[in-house]
Design a protein around this motif. Structure first.
Motif, PDB file in Angstrom:
ATOM      1  N   LEU A  33      32.211  32.926   5.809  1.00 16.50           N
ATOM      2  CA  LEU A  33      32.353  34.356   6.099  1.00 16.50           C
ATOM      3  C   LEU A  33      31.116  34.820   6.858  1.00 16.50           C
ATOM      4  N   SER A  34      31.321  35.507   7.973  1.00 23.50           N
ATOM      5  CA  SER A  34      30.198  35.974   8.793  1.00 23.50           C
ATOM      6  C   SER A  34      30.555  37.301   9.446  1.00 23.50           C
ATOM      7  N   VAL A 143      27.601  42.789  -1.112  1.00 21.62           N
ATOM      8  CA  VAL A 143      28.170  41.449  -1.140  1.00 21.62           C
ATOM      9  C   VAL A 143      29.638  41.509  -0.702  1.00 21.62           C
ATOM     10  N   PHE A 144      29.909  40.908   0.445  1.00 24.72           N
ATOM     11  CA  PHE A 144      31.261  40.805   0.992  1.00 24.72           C
ATOM     12  C   PHE A 144      31.812  39.472   0.488  1.00 24.72           C
ATOM     13  N   GLN A 145      32.901  39.517  -0.285  1.00 26.96           N
ATOM     14  CA  GLN A 145      33.462  38.317  -0.919  1.00 26.96           C
ATOM     15  C   GLN A 145      34.921  38.175  -0.504  1.00 26.96           C
ATOM     16  N   LEU A 146      35.279  36.999  -0.025  1.00 27.74           N
ATOM     17  CA  LEU A 146      36.634  36.747   0.443  1.00 27.74           C
ATOM     18  C   LEU A 146      37.227  35.593  -0.361  1.00 27.74           C
ATOM     19  N   PHE A 147      38.408  35.822  -0.920  1.00 30.72           N
ATOM     20  CA  PHE A 147      39.081  34.829  -1.756  1.00 30.72           C
ATOM     21  C   PHE A 147      40.450  34.504  -1.168  1.00 30.72           C
ATOM     22  N   ALA A 148      40.732  33.225  -0.967  1.00 30.95           N
ATOM     23  CA  ALA A 148      42.055  32.768  -0.518  1.00 30.95           C
ATOM     24  C   ALA A 148      42.877  32.496  -1.772  1.00 30.95           C
ATOM     25  N   LEU A 149      43.912  33.282  -1.993  1.00 27.49           N
ATOM     26  CA  LEU A 149      44.734  33.179  -3.196  1.00 27.49           C
ATOM     27  C   LEU A 149      45.967  32.316  -2.940  1.00 27.49           C
ATOM     28  N   GLY A 150      46.246  31.416  -3.867  1.00 28.67           N
ATOM     29  CA  GLY A 150      47.373  30.502  -3.727  1.00 28.67           C
ATOM     30  C   GLY A 150      48.712  31.118  -4.055  1.00 28.67           C
ATOM     31  N   LYS A 151      48.703  32.296  -4.681  1.00 26.60           N
ATOM     32  CA  LYS A 151      49.955  33.006  -4.964  1.00 26.60           C
ATOM     33  C   LYS A 151      49.708  34.498  -4.772  1.00 26.60           C
ATOM     34  N   PRO A 152      50.746  35.252  -4.421  1.00 23.05           N
ATOM     35  CA  PRO A 152      50.578  36.689  -4.196  1.00 23.05           C
ATOM     36  C   PRO A 152      50.063  37.386  -5.461  1.00 23.05           C
ATOM     37  N   LEU A 153      49.188  38.317  -5.267  1.00 24.72           N
ATOM     38  CA  LEU A 153      48.624  39.082  -6.373  1.00 24.72           C
ATOM     39  C   LEU A 153      49.661  40.064  -6.912  1.00 24.72           C
ATOM     40  N   THR A 154      49.830  40.076  -8.213  1.00 28.32           N
ATOM     41  CA  THR A 154      50.724  41.045  -8.862  1.00 28.32           C
ATOM     42  C   THR A 154      49.994  41.625 -10.066  1.00 28.32           C
ATOM     43  N   ILE A 155      50.372  42.840 -10.443  1.00 29.35           N
ATOM     44  CA  ILE A 155      49.762  43.487 -11.609  1.00 29.35           C
ATOM     45  C   ILE A 155      50.867  43.897 -12.563  1.00 29.35           C
ATOM     46  N   GLY A 156      50.702  43.491 -13.816  1.00 27.58           N
ATOM     47  CA  GLY A 156      51.675  43.858 -14.850  1.00 27.58           C
ATOM     48  C   GLY A 156      53.044  43.279 -14.583  1.00 27.58           C
ATOM     49  N   LYS A 157      54.077  44.077 -14.888  1.00 27.90           N
ATOM     50  CA  LYS A 157      55.461  43.629 -14.714  1.00 27.90           C
ATOM     51  C   LYS A 157      55.940  43.784 -13.278  1.00 27.90           C
ATOM     52  N   SER A 158      55.122  44.420 -12.463  1.00 35.41           N
ATOM     53  CA  SER A 158      55.468  44.640 -11.063  1.00 35.41           C
ATOM     54  C   SER A 158      55.322  43.332 -10.280  1.00 35.41           C
ATOM     55  N   ASP A 159      56.037  43.225  -9.176  1.00 30.97           N
ATOM     56  CA  ASP A 159      55.869  42.044  -8.332  1.00 30.97           C
ATOM     57  C   ASP A 159      54.946  42.359  -7.154  1.00 30.97           C
ATOM     58  N   THR A 160      54.220  43.478  -7.246  1.00 29.62           N
ATOM     59  CA  THR A 160      53.265  43.869  -6.214  1.00 29.62           C
ATOM     60  C   THR A 160      51.998  44.415  -6.878  1.00 29.62           C
ATOM     61  N   GLY A 175      43.814  35.220  -9.104  1.00 27.78           N
ATOM     62  CA  GLY A 175      43.552  33.859  -9.572  1.00 27.78           C
ATOM     63  C   GLY A 175      44.082  32.850  -8.587  1.00 27.78           C
ATOM     64  N   ASP A 176      44.114  31.600  -8.984  1.00 28.37           N
ATOM     65  CA  ASP A 176      44.585  30.515  -8.135  1.00 28.37           C
ATOM     66  C   ASP A 176      43.842  30.537  -6.795  1.00 28.37           C
ATOM     67  N   VAL A 177      42.497  30.576  -6.881  1.00 24.46           N
ATOM     68  CA  VAL A 177      41.649  30.642  -5.687  1.00 24.46           C
ATOM     69  C   VAL A 177      41.544  29.260  -5.048  1.00 24.46           C
ATOM     70  N   LEU A 178      41.995  29.169  -3.800  1.00 31.71           N
ATOM     71  CA  LEU A 178      41.983  27.906  -3.065  1.00 31.71           C
ATOM     72  C   LEU A 178      40.672  27.703  -2.314  1.00 31.71           C
ATOM     73  N   ALA A 179      40.057  28.798  -1.909  1.00 31.02           N
ATOM     74  CA  ALA A 179      38.794  28.758  -1.173  1.00 31.02           C
ATOM     75  C   ALA A 179      38.180  30.146  -1.238  1.00 31.02           C
ATOM     76  N   ARG A 180      36.881  30.214  -1.003  1.00 28.23           N
ATOM     77  CA  ARG A 180      36.227  31.519  -0.992  1.00 28.23           C
ATOM     78  C   ARG A 180      34.981  31.459  -0.127  1.00 28.23           C
ATOM     79  N   GLY A 181      34.541  32.644   0.304  1.00 33.90           N
ATOM     80  CA  GLY A 181      33.349  32.752   1.128  1.00 33.90           C
ATOM     81  C   GLY A 181      32.625  34.038   0.807  1.00 33.90           C
ATOM     82  N   ARG A 182      31.335  34.081   1.157  1.00 36.86           N
ATOM     83  CA  ARG A 182      30.498  35.227   0.788  1.00 36.86           C
ATOM     84  C   ARG A 182      29.494  35.523   1.889  1.00 36.86           C
TER      85      ARG A 182
END
Length: 190
Positions: A33-34, A143-160, A175-182
């Motif tokens: 990340l730059s 701190v700029f943090q970038l996370f590559a997620l292996g599955k779409p993020l959802t909250i609670g019972k929602s699918d978004t 979760g399911d972080v495949l890669a990250r940068g800072r």
């Protein structure tokens, strides 16, 4: 205001509260990340600071390597671990299209986000909030943090993820972080 900064000089949220250190966001540090606007561990230009400090609240341009092929989406989190608060202060949080390899300067603006950028609530507002540390408190790290997620993020019972989801709820659900940068930048109000 400088008196307040001096009184709070030793009060800082600390690194341990950063998203970077959350067990569910651990992953390989393989995304470079730059920013063309500032180097890692260098001063962030005033242009990107808060308006009350003479800046424009303009998000810096960011660039990164292509995410792993299995990436469902990217999560960008901007935090200040030097804020005199219990947890690092959130200066922006966004879900990004997995195919992106950067966002242009101003791409995290609440009114006109860049294509492929979905801004979430940072707690006080949506979009990028530039540095605005207390006068006399010393240098603050952003701190700029970038996370590559292996599955779409959802909250609670929602699918978004609702746009109004609180940052800590978003971070806890990721979760399911495949890669990250800072990328760390500094800003001090003297």
């Amino acid at each position: 205001m400088a008196v307040m900064g001096k009184l709070l000089k030793n009060k800082r949220a600390g690194d341990e509260g950063l998203a970077w250190h959350a067990p569910n966001l651990a992953g390989a540090n393989t995304l470079q990340l730059s920013s063309p606007d500032f180097a890692h561990e260098a001063t962030i230009p005033t242009l990107h600071a808060g308006k009350r400090l003479g800046g424009q609240d303009l998000s810096p341009a960011l660039a990164w390597d292509a995410a792993p092929a299995q990436t469902a989406q990217l999560l960008l989190v901007i935090e200040d671990p030097d804020a005199p608060t219990a947890l690092p202060y959130n200066h922006g949080i966004a879900l990004l299209d997995a195919a992106l390899t950067g966002v242009p300067q101003g791409g995290l603006d609440a009114e006109t986000p860049a294509d492929g950028v979905r801004l979430l609530s940072s707690g006080s507002r949506r979009g990028y909030l530039g540095p605005a540390p207390i006068k006399g408190h010393g240098p603050h790290r952003y701190v700029f943090q970038l996370f590559a997620l292996g599955k779409p993020l959802t909250i609670g019972k929602s699918d978004t993820v609702p746009d109004s989801a609180k940052p800590r709820a978003v971070l806890a659900a990721a979760g399911d972080v495949l890669a990250r940068g800072r990328l760390d930048g500094f800003y001090e109000r003297v």
